[in-house]
Write an enzyme that holds these catalytic residues in place. Structure first.
Site, PDB file in Angstrom:
ATOM      1  N   HIS A  36     -39.838   6.660 -66.976  1.00  0.00           N
ATOM      2  CA  HIS A  36     -39.318   7.888 -66.378  1.00  0.00           C
ATOM      3  C   HIS A  36     -39.246   9.005 -67.412  1.00  0.00           C
ATOM      4  O   HIS A  36     -38.164   9.482 -67.758  1.00  0.00           O
ATOM      5  CB  HIS A  36     -37.955   7.627 -65.736  1.00  0.00           C
ATOM      6  CG  HIS A  36     -38.079   7.103 -64.341  1.00  0.00           C
ATOM      7  ND1 HIS A  36     -37.242   6.150 -63.821  1.00  0.00           N
ATOM      8  CD2 HIS A  36     -38.946   7.406 -63.337  1.00  0.00           C
ATOM      9  CE1 HIS A  36     -37.583   5.891 -62.560  1.00  0.00           C
ATOM     10  NE2 HIS A  36     -38.623   6.644 -62.250  1.00  0.00           N
ATOM     11  N   CYS A  92     -40.987  -4.633 -67.653  1.00  0.00           N
ATOM     12  CA  CYS A  92     -40.031  -5.031 -68.687  1.00  0.00           C
ATOM     13  C   CYS A  92     -39.554  -6.460 -68.400  1.00  0.00           C
ATOM     14  O   CYS A  92     -39.182  -6.769 -67.262  1.00  0.00           O
ATOM     15  CB  CYS A  92     -38.846  -4.063 -68.667  1.00  0.00           C
ATOM     16  SG  CYS A  92     -37.508  -4.614 -69.740  1.00  0.00           S
ATOM     17  N   HIS A 120     -34.698   3.375 -56.122  1.00  0.00           N
ATOM     18  CA  HIS A 120     -35.258   3.283 -57.474  1.00  0.00           C
ATOM     19  C   HIS A 120     -36.354   2.208 -57.486  1.00  0.00           C
ATOM     20  O   HIS A 120     -36.176   1.141 -56.898  1.00  0.00           O
ATOM     21  CB  HIS A 120     -34.142   2.906 -58.461  1.00  0.00           C
ATOM     22  CG  HIS A 120     -34.533   3.057 -59.901  1.00  0.00           C
ATOM     23  ND1 HIS A 120     -35.359   2.159 -60.533  1.00  0.00           N
ATOM     24  CD2 HIS A 120     -34.239   4.010 -60.833  1.00  0.00           C
ATOM     25  CE1 HIS A 120     -35.535   2.543 -61.794  1.00  0.00           C
ATOM     26  NE2 HIS A 120     -34.869   3.670 -61.997  1.00  0.00           N
ATOM     27  N   GLU A 122     -37.346   0.068 -59.628  1.00  0.00           N
ATOM     28  CA  GLU A 122     -36.923  -1.261 -60.114  1.00  0.00           C
ATOM     29  C   GLU A 122     -36.311  -2.082 -58.984  1.00  0.00           C
ATOM     30  O   GLU A 122     -36.607  -3.262 -58.814  1.00  0.00           O
ATOM     31  CB  GLU A 122     -35.901  -1.110 -61.259  1.00  0.00           C
ATOM     32  CG  GLU A 122     -35.361  -2.460 -61.746  1.00  0.00           C
ATOM     33  CD  GLU A 122     -34.229  -2.313 -62.767  1.00  0.00           C
ATOM     34  OE1 GLU A 122     -34.298  -1.419 -63.634  1.00  0.00           O
ATOM     35  OE2 GLU A 122     -33.273  -3.106 -62.693  1.00  0.00           O
ATOM     36  N   THR A 158     -30.801  -2.987 -64.099  1.00  0.00           N
ATOM     37  CA  THR A 158     -30.657  -3.185 -65.551  1.00  0.00           C
ATOM     38  C   THR A 158     -29.936  -2.043 -66.256  1.00  0.00           C
ATOM     39  O   THR A 158     -29.469  -2.219 -67.383  1.00  0.00           O
ATOM     40  CB  THR A 158     -32.046  -3.351 -66.218  1.00  0.00           C
ATOM     41  OG1 THR A 158     -32.864  -2.242 -65.842  1.00  0.00           O
ATOM     42  CG2 THR A 158     -32.720  -4.645 -65.802  1.00  0.00           C
ATOM     43  N   SER A 214     -34.377   9.389 -64.408  1.00  0.00           N
ATOM     44  CA  SER A 214     -34.092   8.181 -65.198  1.00  0.00           C
ATOM     45  C   SER A 214     -32.674   7.706 -64.929  1.00  0.00           C
ATOM     46  O   SER A 214     -31.695   8.402 -65.237  1.00  0.00           O
ATOM     47  CB  SER A 214     -34.277   8.504 -66.685  1.00  0.00           C
ATOM     48  OG  SER A 214     -33.506   7.620 -67.467  1.00  0.00           O
ATOM     49  N   SER A 215     -32.572   6.500 -64.374  1.00  0.00           N
ATOM     50  CA  SER A 215     -31.255   5.966 -64.013  1.00  0.00           C
ATOM     51  C   SER A 215     -30.360   5.819 -65.239  1.00  0.00           C
ATOM     52  O   SER A 215     -29.197   6.218 -65.240  1.00  0.00           O
ATOM     53  CB  SER A 215     -31.422   4.602 -63.336  1.00  0.00           C
ATOM     54  OG  SER A 215     -30.195   3.935 -63.245  1.00  0.00           O
ATOM     55  N   SER A 258     -36.110   5.888 -72.012  1.00  0.00           N
ATOM     56  CA  SER A 258     -37.521   6.282 -71.886  1.00  0.00           C
ATOM     57  C   SER A 258     -37.807   7.621 -72.576  1.00  0.00           C
ATOM     58  O   SER A 258     -38.811   8.264 -72.328  1.00  0.00           O
ATOM     59  CB  SER A 258     -37.910   6.337 -70.405  1.00  0.00           C
ATOM     60  OG  SER A 258     -36.902   6.960 -69.650  1.00  0.00           O
TER      61      SER A 258
END
Lengths: 278, 278
Positions: A36, A92, A120, A122, A158, A214-215, A258
C-alpha cells in the site's frame, strides 16, 4: 525544533521480501497493489516494468503474476494456477498463517470471527479460506444479536491494535464455551505501534508517513493521536504544512510498514527546510 | 423496610444433585466437605449419618465414599478405587468438564493456565489432571516474568467473576500465539452474580448468605459491595446485627450456590423480627 524517528518504524519483513521478489521479476504484473504505497509501486513500474493490474481480465495477457503481500482469495489463486501462468508468491508469511488457521479451524467445526476490515484485500483473502460461517467485525458491537456457534476461532488482521482485539475476545468469552484466540497481529506492527506510542507521548507534533489505504499506517496515526493532539498522516513530503511545526520543540516521525526509507528521508529533509525555531 | 430476594440465588444444579446423592447414601463418608456449607453438612450427618472425613487415613474403615461436589485429585480418586471401596461420585458435572479439558489440552501440548485459588479443592482436583506445566493464578500480574509456552489453554474455576477472567485472557493474548479459552464459569454462578448485581444496585443494604469458605459466595459479596456499600456476608441468622438495617428502605438478599433454602428462610425471618421502620 528537534526531529526524532521512532525506535521502530517503516518497512516490515513482508514488505521488504515482496519488493525484493518484485525487483527480481522484471516484466511481470501484480494482481492488485503489491504494497500500500503508491510511490513505491511507481518506482517498481518505472525501474523494473512491474505493472499493477486490478482485474482478472486485465491479467489474461500476462505470463508472470506476482501475488501481492496481502494475499488474494483462494478462488482467484486457483484460477491463476489453472490458467497455467507462472505464479510468483509475495504473500507475506504472516498473512499465509491466518489463511491456514482459518482453513484448519473451519474444517474442525469452529465458526470464524475475524477482527478486521472486510474490504481490505488481506481480509478478503483470509476469509476466503473458511469452509463455514465467517464474521468479520471491527468491534464486538457488530456481534450483538448475531447467532454464533459455541466454538469460535478468533483471528485478527495482521495490522490491528491489540487493545481492540482483546475487547472482542472478552466479549466472545462471555458468549461461547470455547474461544480459540490466535494472535495473528504481526510483530512488526506491534513494535512500530509500541515505538510510536512511546514517541508520541513525548513529542508535540507527530508525522506518520504511509499510504492513505494502509491499514497499519492508519492504526499508527490513531495511536499517535491519542497521545499527541498534533498528529498528521501524510503520504509524502508534498502534504506537509509549515504551520504544523511552529512553536514545537520535538517533532516525532513514524511510518507504516509499506513506507520506503527514501520517502521518509524526503519528509525529514522537507521539515528541516522549514527551519522552524523552538 | 422491604426485603427482596435476588431473582436468582442459592442452590445450583451441582449442589442439589450432590445433596440428593448424599441423602440416598446413608452411612457413608464424604472425602472433604460435600459442599461449602457447615449447617447443611451437619444436617446430613444428623439425619443420614453422612460423615465428613478429611484425610485418606480416616477413610480406611469406610466402605462407601462420596466424592465431594468440588471433585478430588486424580491420584486420590485412583487410590480410593484401587482400595476397592464403593465410590459414589457427587462431583459437579461442571467441575468434571474442566478436569477433562485440562487432561486433553495438556496431552495436546498446551501449557495450562487456571484462573482460580490454588488452595480451593476444586482447583486442586482440576490441576491434578494436567500432564504438563500448570499455572494457577488469581490475576495476570502473577504471570509476569513467568516462562510460558506459546500455546496455552486457559480454564477458570467454575465460581469466578468473568470480568477478572477476561483480563487474564487479554494478557495471555498479548504474549502467546494461541490462547484457547474455555469458559468454565458455570451458568448458575453467572446468573446469581448478574441477579445480585442488579439487586445491589437498587438496595441500600445487602445480605449475602453462604459459607465463609465458599468461593462463589465470596464473589457475590464482592460484587454486591461494588454497588451497595452496606453489604454483609453471613453464614446464618446468628450473625445479623439490627443496626445494619436502621434507616434502610430496601434490604436485598442473595445466597451462594451451597446455601440451603432453610438457612435463607431463617435469615429472612430474623430480619423481619427486627421490625425496622423505613
Amino acid at each position: 525544533m528537534k526531529i526524532e524517528l521512532a525506535s521502530s518504524y517503516g518497512f516490515c519483513f513482508g514488505v521488504k521480501r515482496a519488493i525484493k521478489i518484485a525487483e527480481g521479476s522484471s516484466d511481470s504484473a501484480t494482481y492488485g497493489e503489491l504494497i500500500h504505497n503508491a510511490d513505491e509501486i511507481s518506482r517498481l513500474k518505472d525501474n523494473f516494468n512491474v505493472k499493477t493490474l486490478t482485474t482478472m481480465s486485465e491479467l489474461k495477457d500476462e505470463n508472470n503474476i506476482i501475488i501481492r503481500t496481502h494475499g488474494i482469495t483462494k478462488n482467484d489463486l486457483k484460477s491463476l494456477q489453472d490458467s497455467g501462468k507462472k505464479i510468483i508468491d509475495a504473500t507475506c508469511p504472516f498473512v499465509t498463517k491466518p489463511q491456514n488457521i482459518v482453513e484448519k479451524m473451519s474444517s474442525e467445526g469452529y465458526d470464524i470471527v475475524i477482527f478486521g476490515d472486510k474490504n481490505h484485500p488481506e481480509i478478503k483473502g483470509v476469509m476466503s479460506y473458511s469452509k463455514r460461517a465467517v464474521f468479520v467485525v471491527l468491534s464486538s458491537d457488530e456481534l450483538k444479536g448475531v447467532k454464533i456457534s459455541k466454538k469460535v476461532a478468533l483471528i485478527s488482521q495482521t495490522t490491528k491494535k491489540i487493545e481492540d482485539y482483546q475487547k472482542i475476545a472478552a466479549y466472545l468469552m462471555s458468549r461461547c464455551n470455547e474461544v480459540r484466540v490466535f494472535n495473528t497481529i504481526c510483530n512488526a506492527t506491534l513494535e512500530n505501534q509500541e515505538a510510536a506510542r512511546e514517541l508520541a507521548n513525548r513529542a508535540d507534533v507527530m508525522i506518520i508517513i504511509g499510504g492513505k489505504n494502509s491499514s497499519n499506517t492508519k492504526q499508527l496515526y490513531l495511536i499517535c493521536k491519542q497521545y499527541c493532539f498534533d498528529s498528521y498522516h501524510v503520504e509524502n513530503e508534498t502534504e506537509l504544512k509549515k504551520e504544523w511545526f511552529v512553536g514545537k520543540k520535538l517533532c516525532g516521525i513514524s511510518a507504516g510498514a509499506s513506507t520506503p526509507d527514501w520517502i521518509i528521508q524526503n519528509v525529514v529533509d522537507e521539515i528541516e527546510k522549514f527551519e522552524v525555531k523552538d
